[in-house]
Design a protein around this motif. Structure first.
Motif, PDB file in Angstrom:
ATOM      1  N   THR A   1       0.856  -1.183   0.000  1.00  0.00           N
ATOM      2  CA  THR A   1       0.000   0.000   0.000  1.00  0.00           C
ATOM      3  C   THR A   1       0.895   1.238   0.000  1.00  0.00           C
ATOM      4  O   THR A   1       1.911   1.269   0.706  1.00  0.00           O
TER       5      THR A   1
ATOM      6  N   THR B   1      -4.530   7.514  -0.346  1.00  0.00           N
ATOM      7  CA  THR B   1      -4.095   6.153  -0.619  1.00  0.00           C
ATOM      8  C   THR B   1      -4.041   6.003  -2.139  1.00  0.00           C
ATOM      9  O   THR B   1      -5.063   5.815  -2.791  1.00  0.00           O
TER      10      THR B   1
ATOM     11  N   THR C   1      -5.031   7.979   8.439  1.00  0.00           N
ATOM     12  CA  THR C   1      -5.500   7.259   7.250  1.00  0.00           C
ATOM     13  C   THR C   1      -4.946   5.847   7.236  1.00  0.00           C
ATOM     14  O   THR C   1      -5.652   4.874   6.930  1.00  0.00           O
TER      15      THR C   1
ATOM     16  N   ARG D   1      -6.802   3.417   9.654  1.00  0.00           N
ATOM     17  CA  ARG D   1      -8.057   2.886   9.115  1.00  0.00           C
ATOM     18  C   ARG D   1      -7.779   1.811   8.064  1.00  0.00           C
ATOM     19  O   ARG D   1      -8.474   0.793   7.990  1.00  0.00           O
ATOM     20  N   GLN D   2      -6.744   2.055   7.257  1.00  0.00           N
ATOM     21  CA  GLN D   2      -6.399   1.110   6.194  1.00  0.00           C
ATOM     22  C   GLN D   2      -5.974  -0.228   6.787  1.00  0.00           C
ATOM     23  O   GLN D   2      -6.429  -1.292   6.362  1.00  0.00           O
TER      24      GLN D   2
ATOM     25  N   SER E   1      -6.621  -1.486   9.725  1.00  0.00           N
ATOM     26  CA  SER E   1      -7.728  -2.154  10.408  1.00  0.00           C
ATOM     27  C   SER E   1      -8.626  -2.910   9.442  1.00  0.00           C
ATOM     28  O   SER E   1      -9.157  -3.976   9.777  1.00  0.00           O
ATOM     29  N   SER E   2      -8.781  -2.360   8.233  1.00  0.00           N
ATOM     30  CA  SER E   2      -9.641  -3.023   7.255  1.00  0.00           C
ATOM     31  C   SER E   2      -8.895  -4.048   6.411  1.00  0.00           C
ATOM     32  O   SER E   2      -9.503  -4.991   5.884  1.00  0.00           O
ATOM     33  N   ASP E   3      -7.565  -3.896   6.289  1.00  0.00           N
ATOM     34  CA  ASP E   3      -6.775  -4.767   5.412  1.00  0.00           C
ATOM     35  C   ASP E   3      -6.377  -6.092   6.050  1.00  0.00           C
ATOM     36  O   ASP E   3      -6.428  -7.147   5.404  1.00  0.00           O
TER      37      ASP E   3
END
Length: 211
Positions: free
Chosen positions: A48, A58, A89, A92-93, A95-97
């Motif tokens: 990423t 992103t 940012t 959050r990335q 946590s979701s990835d």
């Protein structure tokens, strides 16, 4: 095959305009090319890229190394360095990835984080808050690079396990930096599973490890 997520945060504030950002684009090509020469990295690394100036973007969501197509990284003419916003940012990335391990299956390897900046955070309070938050996300290694004369190592110390100093910001220096980053990733993905910060391979002469 378990994934090794790698997150790269790049300063794209106005001071990076011109040769520095061109060198970053070239250096990222070097990084991807070097990693693709490593069969194990090619199977495990997911990447990423987040850029930060007045905004945090992103520009490459988590993508398998073999599928990465690098976007052209650009800078505004001027503007602040919102590194705290970039970390927010990133949080959050991540946590979701990240796929966590369960009783039935093993999840991702602990992720790596690389941060490159040529200045100091403009959003100081948010940056300080996010430094503490990053420590709770379980990164295997957080490596920061203070590039150029205006960047200060002390600003990166609260965030990073290792801090590097890059005194010059020309194409050769950034090429060596990103080639070394590829070595860190390639060596790290063969020695995962420990909660301790991973040992770094020796850096080239252009890079000084200050922490």
């Amino acid at each position: 095959m378990r994934r090794l997520p790698v997150y790269i945060l790049l300063d794209t504030s106005g001071s990076m305009q011109g040769e520095p950002i061109e060198a970053v684009n070239s250096g990222m090509e070097t990084l991807i090319g070097a990693l693709r020469q490593d069969p194990y990295a090619l199977e495990t690394v997911y990447m990423t890229i987040i850029t930060f100036d007045a905004e945090a973007k992103t520009i490459l969501p988590l993508t398998a190394l073999e599928d990465v197509v690098l976007p052209q990284i650009t800078t505004p003419r001027s503007g602040p360095t919102h590194m705290g916003l970039a970390l927010e940012t990133l949080g959050r990335q991540v946590s979701s990835d990240i796929i966590k391990s369960t009783d039935e299956a093993k999840g991702d390897w602990a992720p790596y984080l690389f941060v490159m900046t040529d200045g100091k955070p403009s959003d100081t309070q948010l940056y300080q808050e996010q430094c503490a938050a990053m420590r709770k996300l379980g990164f295997a290694n957080i490596i920061g690079c203070a590039a150029g004369p205006k960047a200060r190592e002390d600003d990166l110390r609260p965030l990073c396990d290792h801090v590097l100093r890059l005194d010059t910001m020309d194409g050769s220096a950034f090429s060596q930096l990103f080639k070394w980053v590829s070595e860190v990733i390639a060596s790290g993905n063969k020695s995962l599973g420990s909660n301790a910060s991973a040992k770094l391979p020796p850096p080239p002469p252009e890079i000084n490890v200050v922490l």
